[in-house]
Write a protein that holds these residues in place. Sequence first.
Motif, PDB file in Angstrom:
ATOM      1  N   ASP A  19       0.765  -1.484   0.254  1.00 40.59           N
ATOM      2  CA  ASP A  19      -0.047   0.147   0.068  1.00 40.59           C
ATOM      3  C   ASP A  19       0.906   1.473  -0.266  1.00 40.59           C
ATOM      4  N   ILE A  20       1.869   0.884   1.451  1.00 41.11           N
ATOM      5  CA  ILE A  20       2.649   2.511   0.810  1.00 41.11           C
ATOM      6  C   ILE A  20       3.467   2.502  -0.291  1.00 41.11           C
ATOM      7  N   VAL A  21       4.155   1.653  -0.715  1.00 36.42           N
ATOM      8  CA  VAL A  21       4.667   1.379  -1.768  1.00 36.42           C
ATOM      9  C   VAL A  21       4.177   1.868  -3.112  1.00 36.42           C
ATOM     10  N   ARG A  22       3.132   1.455  -3.288  1.00 30.75           N
ATOM     11  CA  ARG A  22       2.271   2.663  -4.146  1.00 30.75           C
ATOM     12  C   ARG A  22       1.034   4.071  -3.714  1.00 30.75           C
ATOM     13  N   LYS A  23       1.999   4.441  -2.378  1.00 26.28           N
ATOM     14  CA  LYS A  23       1.318   5.473  -2.384  1.00 26.28           C
ATOM     15  C   LYS A  23       2.639   6.756  -2.641  1.00 26.28           C
ATOM     16  N   VAL A  24       3.754   6.456  -2.206  1.00 22.22           N
ATOM     17  CA  VAL A  24       4.566   6.821  -2.968  1.00 22.22           C
ATOM     18  C   VAL A  24       4.905   7.160  -4.586  1.00 22.22           C
ATOM     19  N   VAL A  25       4.420   6.050  -5.138  1.00 21.89           N
ATOM     20  CA  VAL A  25       5.259   5.597  -6.924  1.00 21.89           C
ATOM     21  C   VAL A  25       4.117   6.542  -7.528  1.00 21.89           C
ATOM     22  N   ALA A  26       2.389   6.577  -6.875  1.00 18.81           N
ATOM     23  CA  ALA A  26       2.600   7.937  -7.915  1.00 18.81           C
ATOM     24  C   ALA A  26       2.030   8.793  -7.338  1.00 18.81           C
ATOM     25  N   ARG A  27       2.991   9.322  -6.198  1.00 24.49           N
ATOM     26  CA  ARG A  27       3.450  10.558  -6.401  1.00 24.49           C
ATOM     27  C   ARG A  27       2.242  11.552  -4.575  1.00 24.49           C
ATOM     28  N   GLU A  28       1.660  10.418  -4.282  1.00 25.82           N
ATOM     29  CA  GLU A  28       0.769  10.978  -3.377  1.00 25.82           C
ATOM     30  C   GLU A  28       1.551  10.987  -2.092  1.00 25.82           C
ATOM     31  N   ARG A  29       0.975  12.358  -1.078  1.00 27.16           N
ATOM     32  CA  ARG A  29       1.078  12.073   0.073  1.00 27.16           C
ATOM     33  C   ARG A  29       0.596  11.579   0.715  1.00 27.16           C
ATOM     34  N   VAL A  30       2.354  11.126   1.788  1.00 29.72           N
ATOM     35  CA  VAL A  30       1.662   9.556   2.315  1.00 29.72           C
ATOM     36  C   VAL A  30       1.159   9.361   3.224  1.00 29.72           C
ATOM     37  N   GLU A  31       0.366   9.811   3.916  1.00 31.01           N
ATOM     38  CA  GLU A  31      -0.012   9.518   5.008  1.00 31.01           C
ATOM     39  C   GLU A  31      -1.350   7.921   5.656  1.00 31.01           C
ATOM     40  N   TYR A  32      -0.510   7.014   6.592  1.00 33.38           N
ATOM     41  CA  TYR A  32      -0.833   6.185   6.476  1.00 33.38           C
ATOM     42  C   TYR A  32      -0.408   5.616   8.302  1.00 33.38           C
ATOM     43  N   SER A  33      -1.817   5.320   8.842  1.00 38.67           N
ATOM     44  CA  SER A  33      -1.400   4.359   9.832  1.00 38.67           C
ATOM     45  C   SER A  33      -1.958   2.811  10.136  1.00 38.67           C
ATOM     46  N   GLY A  34      -1.294   2.147  10.139  1.00 39.24           N
ATOM     47  CA  GLY A  34      -1.072   0.660  10.116  1.00 39.24           C
ATOM     48  C   GLY A  34      -1.143   0.129  11.526  1.00 39.24           C
ATOM     49  N   GLN A  35      -1.205  -0.954  11.700  1.00 42.47           N
ATOM     50  CA  GLN A  35      -1.131  -1.642  12.448  1.00 42.47           C
ATOM     51  C   GLN A  35       0.676  -2.218  12.793  1.00 42.47           C
ATOM     52  N   PHE A  36       1.913  -1.878  11.064  1.00 41.57           N
ATOM     53  CA  PHE A  36       3.133  -2.431  11.316  1.00 41.57           C
ATOM     54  C   PHE A  36       3.926  -0.871  10.956  1.00 41.57           C
ATOM     55  N   PHE A  37       3.315  -0.070   9.790  1.00 48.10           N
ATOM     56  CA  PHE A  37       3.575   0.994   9.389  1.00 48.10           C
ATOM     57  C   PHE A  37       2.973   2.646   9.967  1.00 48.10           C
ATOM     58  N   GLN A  38       3.364   3.445  10.116  1.00 49.73           N
ATOM     59  CA  GLN A  38       2.607   5.131  10.949  1.00 49.73           C
ATOM     60  C   GLN A  38       3.426   5.602  10.491  1.00 49.73           C
ATOM     61  N   LEU A  39       3.128   6.805   8.989  1.00 48.05           N
ATOM     62  CA  LEU A  39       3.801   7.905   8.307  1.00 48.05           C
ATOM     63  C   LEU A  39       2.542   8.916   8.415  1.00 48.05           C
ATOM     64  N   PRO A  40       2.956  10.712   9.356  1.00 49.08           N
ATOM     65  CA  PRO A  40       4.352   9.729  11.032  1.00 49.08           C
ATOM     66  C   PRO A  40       4.234   9.369  10.983  1.00 49.08           C
ATOM     67  N   TYR A  41       5.388   8.975  11.255  1.00 55.24           N
ATOM     68  CA  TYR A  41       5.875   7.883  13.075  1.00 55.24           C
ATOM     69  C   TYR A  41       5.144   8.833  14.178  1.00 55.24           C
ATOM     70  N   GLN A  42       4.196   7.850  14.882  1.00 57.10           N
ATOM     71  CA  GLN A  42       3.497   8.418  15.780  1.00 57.10           C
ATOM     72  C   GLN A  42       4.584   8.414  17.311  1.00 57.10           C
ATOM     73  N   GLY A  43       5.083   9.259  17.578  1.00 57.56           N
ATOM     74  CA  GLY A  43       6.574   9.069  18.749  1.00 57.56           C
ATOM     75  C   GLY A  43       7.208  10.378  18.342  1.00 57.56           C
ATOM     76  N   GLY A  44       8.812   9.550  18.958  1.00 54.85           N
ATOM     77  CA  GLY A  44      10.099  10.241  18.384  1.00 54.85           C
ATOM     78  C   GLY A  44       9.876  11.903  18.904  1.00 54.85           C
ATOM     79  N   ALA A  45      10.473  12.509  18.301  1.00 53.30           N
ATOM     80  CA  ALA A  45      10.568  14.011  18.260  1.00 53.30           C
ATOM     81  C   ALA A  45       9.096  14.743  17.974  1.00 53.30           C
ATOM     82  N   GLY A  46       7.932  14.385  17.517  1.00 53.12           N
ATOM     83  CA  GLY A  46       6.269  14.785  17.136  1.00 53.12           C
ATOM     84  C   GLY A  46       6.826  15.444  15.939  1.00 53.12           C
ATOM     85  N   LEU A  47       7.768  15.419  15.401  1.00 52.03           N
ATOM     86  CA  LEU A  47       8.153  16.873  14.058  1.00 52.03           C
ATOM     87  C   LEU A  47       7.670  16.192  12.510  1.00 52.03           C
ATOM     88  N   GLY A  48       7.587  14.966  12.472  1.00 52.64           N
ATOM     89  CA  GLY A  48       7.178  14.206  11.164  1.00 52.64           C
ATOM     90  C   GLY A  48       5.784  14.841  10.576  1.00 52.64           C
TER      91      GLY A  48
END
Length: 340
Positions: free
Chosen positions: A121-150
């Motif tokens: 799903d994420i690869v296809r979003k990038v290749v289609a040049r979409e702005r990538v936001e994803y909230s999955g079980q394994f992948f979250q974009l932007p990252y949830q946590g960290g500096a909180g600046l993603g």
Amino acid sequence: MKLGFHTGYWSSGPPAGVEEAIAEAERLGLDSIWAAEAYGSDCLTPLAWWGSRTKTVRLGTNILQMSARTPTATAMAALTLDHLSGGRFVLGIGASGPQVVEGWYGQPYPKPLARTREYVDIVRKVVARERVEYSGQFFQLPYQGGAGLGKPLKSTVHPLRTDIPIYLAAEGPKNVALSAEIADGWLPMFFSPRSNDFFRTALQEGFSRPGARRNWDTFEVPAFLPVIVNDDVEKAADWVRPMLALYIGGMGAKGANFHFDVFVRLGYEAECQKIQELYLDGHKAEAVAAVPTKMVEDIALVGPLAKIRDELPAWQESVVTSLLVNTDVQTLRALAELVA
């Protein structure tokens, strides 16, 4: 049926004669060339290096291991190679196994099918040049946590093609069905015409799901096929036995070796258990010797050219759409004539 050339894995270094074989594949009008990776050389660098000397063959990864790269990094590589090759890139990906994923890449392995679905799903979003936001079980974009600046981003590169073909490597029926549902092709490693009905059923399960991406007419199945020409069948099979012993015996722990399971389904349970026990106990030569010739003949074409010619129709009548051969230049020429 199409014909492709598989460069295979590197052992201690680049495989001998591969550049000559790729040049011949291009001259003969073959459909594709492919590169692999395990836990040594990567698959993208050789494909770009050797592929730069070609103009017509498609360039595929068989396979790129998902745990080695984030989905966005894989999409970036796909965008780049597709541009550099003029739209000839095919992204073949796979989950690999727990020993490599957790032992080499330090990533978790459980739930590989669900993880694969999110990854694609994420690869296809990038290749289609979409702005990538994803909230999955394994992948979250932007990252949830960290500096909180993603923040959600889209690729700076405009894709040459907004839909680069994605093929999934799979061996079990659930993963094969997943490939038919969400991908553009399936990459079997150890295919036997005797298992055709089994895999046809698994593929049909995927095609029948709501929202399936492809159907029988638009889906590709490029199958890896070792080909060894020798008047002595046993000597020809000897070239393939070490690979089967490695994969059945050592590419996975007991109870978690998907290659082992492929050959068990073909009726070789006792032989597989013997090979695995010998290999894991350190008796590799004995494990190689325990691989029966019939097992080799199930997944490879070995022996005199006339024998190979007689066995080829079984592959042509199967779900396989391309034969990805790993062989020498002389045999490549002969096969090009037989498959044409």
